[in-house]
Design a protein around this motif. Structure first.
Motif, mmCIF file in Angstrom:
data_model
loop_
_atom_site.group_PDB
_atom_site.id
_atom_site.type_symbol
_atom_site.label_atom_id
_atom_site.label_comp_id
_atom_site.label_asym_id
_atom_site.label_seq_id
_atom_site.Cartn_x
_atom_site.Cartn_y
_atom_site.Cartn_z
ATOM 1 N N ARG A 1 6.580 -1.802 -13.040
ATOM 2 C CA ARG A 1 5.486 -0.840 -13.214
ATOM 3 C C ARG A 1 5.251 -0.046 -11.928
ATOM 4 N NH1 ARG A 1 3.386 -5.300 -15.967
ATOM 5 N NH2 ARG A 1 2.080 -5.883 -14.192
ATOM 6 N N ALA A 2 5.288 -0.739 -10.794
ATOM 7 C CA ALA A 2 5.067 -0.068 -9.509
ATOM 8 C C ALA A 2 6.206 0.894 -9.200
ATOM 9 C CB ALA A 2 4.907 -1.097 -8.391
ATOM 10 N N VAL A 3 7.436 0.502 -9.524
ATOM 11 C CA VAL A 3 8.587 1.390 -9.324
ATOM 12 C C VAL A 3 8.428 2.640 -10.184
ATOM 13 C CG1 VAL A 3 11.058 1.664 -9.790
ATOM 14 C CG2 VAL A 3 10.243 -0.347 -8.529
ATOM 15 N N ALA A 4 8.005 2.470 -11.434
ATOM 16 C CA ALA A 4 7.803 3.625 -12.318
ATOM 17 C C ALA A 4 6.771 4.582 -11.716
ATOM 18 C CB ALA A 4 7.364 3.163 -13.705
ATOM 19 N N GLN A 5 5.707 4.051 -11.133
ATOM 20 C CA GLN A 5 4.699 4.895 -10.487
ATOM 21 C C GLN A 5 5.285 5.609 -9.267
ATOM 22 O OE1 GLN A 5 1.723 1.735 -9.903
ATOM 23 N NE2 GLN A 5 0.293 3.021 -11.045
ATOM 24 N N VAL B 1 15.375 -2.996 -9.408
ATOM 25 C CA VAL B 1 13.987 -3.431 -9.545
ATOM 26 C C VAL B 1 13.877 -4.915 -9.186
ATOM 27 C CG1 VAL B 1 12.096 -3.834 -11.179
ATOM 28 C CG2 VAL B 1 13.339 -1.680 -11.238
ATOM 29 N N GLY B 2 14.867 -5.707 -9.552
ATOM 30 C CA GLY B 2 14.863 -7.130 -9.203
ATOM 31 C C GLY B 2 14.862 -7.344 -7.698
ATOM 32 N N ASP B 3 15.639 -6.528 -6.981
ATOM 33 C CA ASP B 3 15.649 -6.613 -5.518
ATOM 34 C C ASP B 3 14.277 -6.260 -4.950
ATOM 35 O OD1 ASP B 3 18.427 -7.281 -5.339
ATOM 36 O OD2 ASP B 3 18.932 -5.143 -5.510
ATOM 37 N N VAL B 4 13.678 -5.212 -5.514
ATOM 38 C CA VAL B 4 12.347 -4.787 -5.064
ATOM 39 C C VAL B 4 11.329 -5.886 -5.353
ATOM 40 C CG1 VAL B 4 10.473 -3.133 -5.472
ATOM 41 C CG2 VAL B 4 12.823 -2.324 -5.193
ATOM 42 N N ALA B 5 11.401 -6.492 -6.532
ATOM 43 C CA ALA B 5 10.484 -7.583 -6.879
ATOM 44 C C ALA B 5 10.618 -8.723 -5.869
ATOM 45 C CB ALA B 5 10.763 -8.086 -8.295
ATOM 46 N N GLY B 6 11.846 -9.055 -5.503
ATOM 47 C CA GLY B 6 12.057 -10.109 -4.518
ATOM 48 C C GLY B 6 11.480 -9.747 -3.166
ATOM 49 N N ALA B 7 11.704 -8.528 -2.735
ATOM 50 C CA ALA B 7 11.191 -8.082 -1.437
ATOM 51 C C ALA B 7 9.663 -8.021 -1.439
ATOM 52 C CB ALA B 7 11.773 -6.715 -1.072
ATOM 53 N N MET B 8 9.082 -7.669 -2.585
ATOM 54 C CA MET B 8 7.622 -7.600 -2.698
ATOM 55 C C MET B 8 7.009 -8.963 -2.975
ATOM 56 S SD MET B 8 7.188 -4.131 -5.026
ATOM 57 C CE MET B 8 5.504 -4.490 -5.470
ATOM 58 N N VAL C 1 -0.964 8.420 3.895
ATOM 59 C CA VAL C 1 -0.689 8.194 2.474
ATOM 60 C C VAL C 1 -1.339 9.300 1.655
ATOM 61 C CG1 VAL C 1 -1.000 6.597 0.544
ATOM 62 C CG2 VAL C 1 -0.596 5.701 2.846
ATOM 63 N N PRO C 2 -0.550 9.979 0.819
ATOM 64 C CA PRO C 2 -1.128 11.031 -0.024
ATOM 65 C C PRO C 2 -2.239 10.471 -0.915
ATOM 66 C CG PRO C 2 1.268 11.058 -0.140
ATOM 67 C CD PRO C 2 0.882 9.825 0.606
ATOM 68 N N ARG C 3 -3.243 11.272 -1.131
ATOM 69 C CA ARG C 3 -4.385 10.892 -1.955
ATOM 70 C C ARG C 3 -3.899 10.454 -3.340
ATOM 71 N NH1 ARG C 3 -9.006 11.863 -0.347
ATOM 72 N NH2 ARG C 3 -10.920 12.007 -1.530
ATOM 73 N N GLY C 4 -4.457 9.351 -3.803
ATOM 74 C CA GLY C 4 -4.145 8.880 -5.150
ATOM 75 C C GLY C 4 -2.909 8.011 -5.261
ATOM 76 N N VAL C 5 -2.195 7.766 -4.152
ATOM 77 C CA VAL C 5 -1.018 6.896 -4.213
ATOM 78 C C VAL C 5 -1.501 5.455 -4.094
ATOM 79 C CG1 VAL C 5 1.139 6.231 -3.104
ATOM 80 C CG2 VAL C 5 0.523 8.633 -3.242
ATOM 81 N N PRO C 6 -1.300 4.646 -5.144
ATOM 82 C CA PRO C 6 -1.811 3.276 -5.130
ATOM 83 C C PRO C 6 -1.053 2.382 -4.143
ATOM 84 C CG PRO C 6 -0.859 3.828 -7.284
ATOM 85 C CD PRO C 6 -0.677 5.013 -6.392
ATOM 86 N N PRO C 7 -1.716 1.329 -3.657
ATOM 87 C CA PRO C 7 -1.065 0.389 -2.731
ATOM 88 C C PRO C 7 0.239 -0.192 -3.281
ATOM 89 C CG PRO C 7 -3.420 -0.038 -2.813
ATOM 90 C CD PRO C 7 -3.124 0.995 -3.878
ATOM 91 N N ALA C 8 0.321 -0.398 -4.591
ATOM 92 C CA ALA C 8 1.546 -0.958 -5.173
ATOM 93 C C ALA C 8 2.733 -0.021 -4.973
ATOM 94 C CB ALA C 8 1.348 -1.248 -6.658
ATOM 95 N N VAL C 9 2.482 1.273 -4.988
ATOM 96 C CA VAL C 9 3.549 2.257 -4.772
ATOM 97 C C VAL C 9 4.007 2.208 -3.315
ATOM 98 C CG1 VAL C 9 4.078 4.735 -4.732
ATOM 99 C CG2 VAL C 9 2.901 3.726 -6.697
ATOM 100 N N ILE C 10 3.053 2.079 -2.398
ATOM 101 C CA ILE C 10 3.405 1.941 -0.984
ATOM 102 C C ILE C 10 4.209 0.662 -0.793
ATOM 103 C CG2 ILE C 10 2.517 1.711 1.374
ATOM 104 C CD1 ILE C 10 2.174 4.509 0.040
ATOM 105 N N ALA C 11 3.857 -0.400 -1.522
ATOM 106 C CA ALA C 11 4.610 -1.660 -1.435
ATOM 107 C C ALA C 11 6.054 -1.464 -1.891
ATOM 108 C CB ALA C 11 3.922 -2.747 -2.258
ATOM 109 N N VAL C 12 6.278 -0.646 -2.910
ATOM 110 C CA VAL C 12 7.640 -0.353 -3.377
ATOM 111 C C VAL C 12 8.414 0.401 -2.298
ATOM 112 C CG1 VAL C 12 9.005 1.016 -5.025
ATOM 113 C CG2 VAL C 12 7.098 -0.375 -5.833
#
Length: 164
Positions: A82-86, A66-73, A38-49
């Motif tokens: 917010r995580a998708v935007a990151q 984003v709704g599909d991603v929210a369901g999967a997460m 994982v690249p330095r500074g990439v938050p866990p929420a981004v990895i979750a996306v």
């Protein structure tokens, strides 16, 4: 479905094992095991996306939102948004207008996002392979089948997580 008594020794063992798994997640042991990927500074929420988009693709979901991603997460849409935007800002996810409904945004992994998830998955698999290296192939297969069944049944029992 028959209700098992809470005093069943197997249920008690499952409860203890789940607490141990939760503790290891809280201490982020598994995340540290894959941290070299994982690249330095990439938050866990981004990895979750990235994980969620990879999972959706494996299930054949075309042009996830984003709704599909929210369901999967198993997260609420605002947190997922917010995580998708990151993830977009990090260059791991691309957002595009839906060809059929311009008001909707579709998401896809970039080449960088696909490379990252492949490396993270390979690292996780090495970690789990090492953890089960003394097991027979049959034990690994049985565990995989039972764990998959357990998580499916647990998700069905718990439903979506509205508190994320």
């Amino acid at each position: 479905m028959a209700r098992l008594p809470e005093s069943d020794p197997a249920v008690a063992s499952i409860e203890r094992a789940m607490v141990a798994i939760r503790r290891s997640q809280q201490r982020r042991r598994l995340a540290r095991a894959a941290s070299g990927q994982v690249p330095r500074g990439v938050p866990p929420a981004v990895i979750a996306v990235v994980d969620a988009l990879d999972e959706l693709a494996s299930r054949g979901v075309d042009a996830p939102t984003v709704g599909d991603v929210a369901g999967a997460m198993q997260s609420d849409p605002s947190r997922a948004s917010r995580a998708v935007a990151q993830a977009v800002e990090a260059g791991l996810v691309r957002r595009s207008a839906d060809q059929e409904d311009g008001r909707r945004s579709c998401l896809e992994l970039t080449a960088r996002g696909r490379t990252l998830i492949e490396k993270v998955r390979a690292s996780r698999r090495r970690f789990f392979a090492e953890a089960t290296s003394s097991w027979s192939r049959g034990d690994r297969e049985a565990f995989a089948a039972l764990l998959t069944r357990f998580t499916t049944d647990l998700d069905a029992l718990l439903g979506p997580d509205d508190e994320d």
